[in-house]
Design a protein around this motif. Structure first.
Motif, PDB file in Angstrom:
ATOM      1  N   MET A 293       0.884  -0.983  -0.116  1.00 44.02           N
ATOM      2  CA  MET A 293       0.071  -0.639  -0.317  1.00 44.02           C
ATOM      3  C   MET A 293       0.765   1.028   0.026  1.00 44.02           C
ATOM      4  O   MET A 293       0.478   2.211  -1.083  1.00 44.02           O
ATOM      5  N   LYS A 294       2.101   1.475   0.688  1.00 38.98           N
ATOM      6  CA  LYS A 294       3.514   2.219   1.038  1.00 38.98           C
ATOM      7  C   LYS A 294       3.427   2.611  -0.200  1.00 38.98           C
ATOM      8  O   LYS A 294       3.576   4.294  -1.266  1.00 38.98           O
ATOM      9  N   GLN A 295       4.072   1.680  -0.924  1.00 37.26           N
ATOM     10  CA  GLN A 295       4.660   1.792  -2.430  1.00 37.26           C
ATOM     11  C   GLN A 295       3.978   2.285  -2.820  1.00 37.26           C
ATOM     12  O   GLN A 295       4.613   2.783  -4.012  1.00 37.26           O
ATOM     13  N   LEU A 296       3.042   2.261  -3.635  1.00 31.58           N
ATOM     14  CA  LEU A 296       1.945   2.133  -3.966  1.00 31.58           C
ATOM     15  C   LEU A 296       1.667   3.943  -3.851  1.00 31.58           C
ATOM     16  O   LEU A 296       2.146   4.401  -5.162  1.00 31.58           O
ATOM     17  N   CYS A 297       1.392   3.699  -3.263  1.00 32.85           N
ATOM     18  CA  CYS A 297       0.992   5.586  -2.765  1.00 32.85           C
ATOM     19  C   CYS A 297       1.960   6.277  -3.396  1.00 32.85           C
ATOM     20  O   CYS A 297       2.648   7.944  -3.745  1.00 32.85           O
ATOM     21  N   THR A 298       3.219   6.385  -2.907  1.00 33.93           N
ATOM     22  CA  THR A 298       4.351   6.463  -2.554  1.00 33.93           C
ATOM     23  C   THR A 298       4.967   6.784  -3.766  1.00 33.93           C
ATOM     24  O   THR A 298       5.080   7.993  -4.629  1.00 33.93           O
ATOM     25  N   GLN A 299       5.053   6.073  -5.032  1.00 27.86           N
ATOM     26  CA  GLN A 299       5.169   5.612  -5.977  1.00 27.86           C
ATOM     27  C   GLN A 299       4.136   6.744  -6.988  1.00 27.86           C
ATOM     28  O   GLN A 299       4.656   7.584  -7.653  1.00 27.86           O
ATOM     29  N   ALA A 300       3.568   7.161  -6.301  1.00 24.92           N
ATOM     30  CA  ALA A 300       2.431   8.156  -7.466  1.00 24.92           C
ATOM     31  C   ALA A 300       2.448   9.668  -6.342  1.00 24.92           C
ATOM     32  O   ALA A 300       1.976  10.776  -7.118  1.00 24.92           O
ATOM     33  N   GLY A 301       3.075   9.661  -6.042  1.00 26.55           N
ATOM     34  CA  GLY A 301       3.816  11.050  -5.549  1.00 26.55           C
ATOM     35  C   GLY A 301       2.874  11.354  -4.260  1.00 26.55           C
ATOM     36  O   GLY A 301       2.589  12.785  -4.334  1.00 26.55           O
ATOM     37  N   LEU A 302       2.603  10.529  -3.612  1.00 29.48           N
ATOM     38  CA  LEU A 302       1.179  10.844  -2.521  1.00 29.48           C
ATOM     39  C   LEU A 302       2.485  10.454  -0.705  1.00 29.48           C
ATOM     40  O   LEU A 302       2.846   9.365  -0.845  1.00 29.48           O
ATOM     41  N   LYS A 303       1.536  11.460   0.494  1.00 30.50           N
ATOM     42  CA  LYS A 303       2.370  11.015   0.786  1.00 30.50           C
ATOM     43  C   LYS A 303       0.934  10.413   2.340  1.00 30.50           C
ATOM     44  O   LYS A 303      -0.058  11.612   2.794  1.00 30.50           O
ATOM     45  N   PRO A 304       1.892   9.047   2.971  1.00 25.42           N
ATOM     46  CA  PRO A 304       1.153   8.325   3.487  1.00 25.42           C
ATOM     47  C   PRO A 304       1.271   9.635   5.245  1.00 25.42           C
ATOM     48  O   PRO A 304       2.133   9.272   4.988  1.00 25.42           O
ATOM     49  N   ILE A 305      -0.103   9.997   5.592  1.00 27.54           N
ATOM     50  CA  ILE A 305       0.018  10.288   7.260  1.00 27.54           C
ATOM     51  C   ILE A 305      -0.674   9.479   7.562  1.00 27.54           C
ATOM     52  O   ILE A 305       0.059   9.681   9.336  1.00 27.54           O
ATOM     53  N   HIS A 306      -1.364   8.692   7.064  1.00 29.65           N
ATOM     54  CA  HIS A 306      -1.829   7.349   8.516  1.00 29.65           C
ATOM     55  C   HIS A 306      -2.592   6.631   8.253  1.00 29.65           C
ATOM     56  O   HIS A 306      -3.034   6.304   7.158  1.00 29.65           O
ATOM     57  N   TYR A 307      -2.767   5.510   8.667  1.00 26.54           N
ATOM     58  CA  TYR A 307      -3.629   3.933   8.260  1.00 26.54           C
ATOM     59  C   TYR A 307      -4.713   3.780   8.831  1.00 26.54           C
ATOM     60  O   TYR A 307      -4.268   3.614  10.699  1.00 26.54           O
ATOM     61  N   PHE A 308      -6.177   2.968   8.937  1.00 24.39           N
ATOM     62  CA  PHE A 308      -6.674   2.503  10.132  1.00 24.39           C
ATOM     63  C   PHE A 308      -6.899   1.248   9.606  1.00 24.39           C
ATOM     64  O   PHE A 308      -7.242   0.733   7.866  1.00 24.39           O
ATOM     65  N   THR A 309      -6.984  -0.010   9.945  1.00 22.46           N
ATOM     66  CA  THR A 309      -7.396  -1.105  10.235  1.00 22.46           C
ATOM     67  C   THR A 309      -8.537  -1.602  11.781  1.00 22.46           C
ATOM     68  O   THR A 309      -9.065  -0.880  12.886  1.00 22.46           O
ATOM     69  N   ASP A 310      -9.328  -2.636  10.852  1.00 22.41           N
ATOM     70  CA  ASP A 310     -10.675  -2.812  11.611  1.00 22.41           C
ATOM     71  C   ASP A 310     -10.096  -4.027  13.475  1.00 22.41           C
ATOM     72  O   ASP A 310      -8.341  -4.410  12.562  1.00 22.41           O
ATOM     73  N   SER A 311     -10.694  -4.808  13.807  1.00 23.31           N
ATOM     74  CA  SER A 311      -9.917  -5.001  14.525  1.00 23.31           C
ATOM     75  C   SER A 311      -9.234  -6.860  14.836  1.00 23.31           C
ATOM     76  O   SER A 311      -8.086  -7.200  14.730  1.00 23.31           O
ATOM     77  N   LYS A 312      -9.264  -7.303  13.186  1.00 24.27           N
ATOM     78  CA  LYS A 312      -9.180  -8.053  12.686  1.00 24.27           C
ATOM     79  C   LYS A 312      -7.859  -8.259  11.880  1.00 24.27           C
ATOM     80  O   LYS A 312      -7.645  -9.076  11.490  1.00 24.27           O
ATOM     81  N   HIS A 313      -8.035  -7.084  10.903  1.00 25.57           N
ATOM     82  CA  HIS A 313      -6.604  -6.446  10.401  1.00 25.57           C
ATOM     83  C   HIS A 313      -6.960  -7.203   8.698  1.00 25.57           C
ATOM     84  O   HIS A 313      -6.231  -7.408   8.348  1.00 25.57           O
ATOM     85  N   TYR A 314      -8.208  -6.680   8.996  1.00 20.70           N
ATOM     86  CA  TYR A 314      -8.765  -7.716   7.455  1.00 20.70           C
ATOM     87  C   TYR A 314      -9.051  -6.510   6.749  1.00 20.70           C
ATOM     88  O   TYR A 314      -9.031  -6.518   5.105  1.00 20.70           O
ATOM     89  N   PHE A 315      -8.500  -5.329   6.831  1.00 18.21           N
ATOM     90  CA  PHE A 315      -8.692  -3.744   6.225  1.00 18.21           C
ATOM     91  C   PHE A 315      -8.884  -3.072   6.270  1.00 18.21           C
ATOM     92  O   PHE A 315      -8.420  -2.500   7.984  1.00 18.21           O
ATOM     93  N   ALA A 316      -7.588  -1.753   5.585  1.00 19.77           N
ATOM     94  CA  ALA A 316      -6.942  -0.468   5.808  1.00 19.77           C
ATOM     95  C   ALA A 316      -7.764   0.415   4.988  1.00 19.77           C
ATOM     96  O   ALA A 316      -7.912   0.444   4.059  1.00 19.77           O
ATOM     97  N   ASP A 317      -7.544   1.473   5.673  1.00 21.35           N
ATOM     98  CA  ASP A 317      -7.753   3.038   5.160  1.00 21.35           C
ATOM     99  C   ASP A 317      -6.648   3.925   4.898  1.00 21.35           C
ATOM    100  O   ASP A 317      -6.440   4.107   6.393  1.00 21.35           O
ATOM    101  N   MET A 318      -6.074   4.087   4.453  1.00 25.25           N
ATOM    102  CA  MET A 318      -5.034   4.593   4.198  1.00 25.25           C
ATOM    103  C   MET A 318      -4.662   6.466   3.897  1.00 25.25           C
ATOM    104  O   MET A 318      -5.345   6.967   2.621  1.00 25.25           O
ATOM    105  N   LEU A 319      -4.839   7.142   4.795  1.00 23.14           N
ATOM    106  CA  LEU A 319      -4.857   8.362   4.178  1.00 23.14           C
ATOM    107  C   LEU A 319      -3.570   9.376   4.223  1.00 23.14           C
ATOM    108  O   LEU A 319      -2.504   8.959   4.384  1.00 23.14           O
ATOM    109  N   LEU A 320      -3.469   9.606   2.492  1.00 25.64           N
ATOM    110  CA  LEU A 320      -3.002  10.391   2.103  1.00 25.64           C
ATOM    111  C   LEU A 320      -2.695  11.861   1.797  1.00 25.64           C
ATOM    112  O   LEU A 320      -4.306  12.762   1.389  1.00 25.64           O
ATOM    113  N   LYS A 321      -1.696  12.406   1.749  1.00 27.48           N
ATOM    114  CA  LYS A 321      -1.565  14.014   1.812  1.00 27.48           C
ATOM    115  C   LYS A 321      -0.787  14.077   0.279  1.00 27.48           C
ATOM    116  O   LYS A 321      -0.635  13.668  -1.005  1.00 27.48           O
ATOM    117  N   VAL A 322      -1.423  15.271  -0.408  1.00 26.12           N
ATOM    118  CA  VAL A 322      -1.218  16.220  -1.800  1.00 26.12           C
ATOM    119  C   VAL A 322      -0.058  17.109  -1.828  1.00 26.12           C
ATOM    120  O   VAL A 322      -0.176  17.849  -0.950  1.00 26.12           O
TER     121      VAL A 322
END
Length: 322
Positions: A293-322
């Motif tokens: 996830m981080k590699q993809l977003c960084t390659q696109a020139g976006l800065k990862p700010i934070h990511y959130f996951t559920d209790s089972k770590h099934y899913f993640a929402d990543m917040l990025l800054k332009v």
């Protein structure tokens, strides 16, 4: 009679013709979402096997205050733009919380299904009557480029949720993120949903539910071509076949012809031929590791700010800054 090559084709007609004349055959997953497809997908979201919606809903419920702090750190308000809003089930958690906190913001749901957008707008008007809202029935980038601001707020936060990014190839993911970045200004934010790699049986079950709703969702592509292109597909001559490859992290869906057959597309005046066992690729849904996830977003020139996951770590929402 004119052949399809001499007609001015719509994007749907062009993509169907190209996709079914290729070897191997394929259809874009974006064509799942006509009105009937959108209705079926709402049912999928509530299936017991489809963990993605529940996981992301848990993330929003658990982290709504932290998200608000990040979104509105300058206390100047923002536009919250959701690409492919659907029924807004998960986003309502945030919309309600932000409204209760009297945060200045405007919600801008963008969806290609006019019916889904009308239903969402009506529901939100009842459930959150004070919500400032500007629905847009259009393609994502046409909407974003058509009018750079819908309200008095200059800061934009764009949601692309539900692991929709996983429907793209790696190359197309980078193109999409770069295109999205170019629609925004420095300091704007993007939040993207990523389905995480996990037990392969858990993943496969999400695309092969026991009620057969996902099968119907895929078969609706054939029905849509019958409705809109005058095709004569028979769904009883095809089977829905999903697979998951843990080595690549890709869940893939196919419609497989059960016999040698030919299908006529009346509007295009074209025949399409299928061998017995021949597959039409309808969707890829890629699953990620956090490092991917981080590699993809960084390659696109976006800065990862934070990511959130559920209790089972099934899913993640990543917040990025332009």
């Amino acid at each position: 009679m004119q052949t399809s090559t001499s007609l001015a084709l719509s994007e749907f007609e062009h993509d169907v013709l190209n996709g079914l004349q290729k070897n191997p055959k394929s259809l874009s997953s974006k064509y799942f979402y006509d009105d009937e497809g959108s209705r079926l997908f709402q049912r999928i979201m509530h299936l017991p096997e489809y963990y993605l919606t529940r996981s992301e809903l848990e993330i929003f419920t658990k982290h709504k205050e932290a998200m608000l702090s990040l979104f509105n750190s300058d206390q100047e308000g923002f536009e919250l733009i959701e690409l492919g809003a659907g029924d807004g089930l998960k986003t309502k958690v945030l919309l309600s919380h932000f409204s209760e906190r009297n945060v200045p913001f405007t919600y801008i749901p963008i969806d290609i299904s006019e019916k889904a957008l009308d239903e969402l707008t009506a529901n939100l008007s009842r459930e959150i009557p004070d919500l400032a809202m500007q629905p847009v029935n259009d393609d994502y980038f046409k909407a974003l480029n058509g009018q750079m601001t819908y309200s008095q707020y200059t800061k934009r936060i764009v949601f692309f949720l539900g692991s929709n990014i996983g429907n793209f190839s790696e190359e197309r993911s980078l193109q999409f993120l770069n295109q999205l970045k170019n629609c925004l200004n420095p300091g704007d934010m993007i939040m993207i949903g990523f389905d995480l790699q996990k037990n392969p049986f858990t993943i496969l079950s999400a695309y092969n539910d026991t009620q057969g709703i996902t099968r119907d969702f895929n078969m609706n592509l054939l029905d849509r071509m019958n409705r809109e292109l005058g095709a004569d597909f028979r769904t009883d001559r095809f089977v829905h076949y999903p697979i998951y490859d843990p080595a690549t992290g890709e869940a893939r869906s196919y419609l497989v012809s059960l016999l040698k057959q030919q299908v006529y597309l009346e509007k295009l005046d074209e025949w399409v031929y299928f061998e017995e066992g021949e597959a039409v690729h309808t969707e890829t849904s890629r699953k990620y590791t956090l490092s991917q996830m981080k590699q993809l977003c960084t390659q696109a020139g976006l800065k990862p700010i934070h990511y959130f996951t559920d209790s089972k770590h099934y899913f993640a929402d990543m917040l990025l800054k332009v």
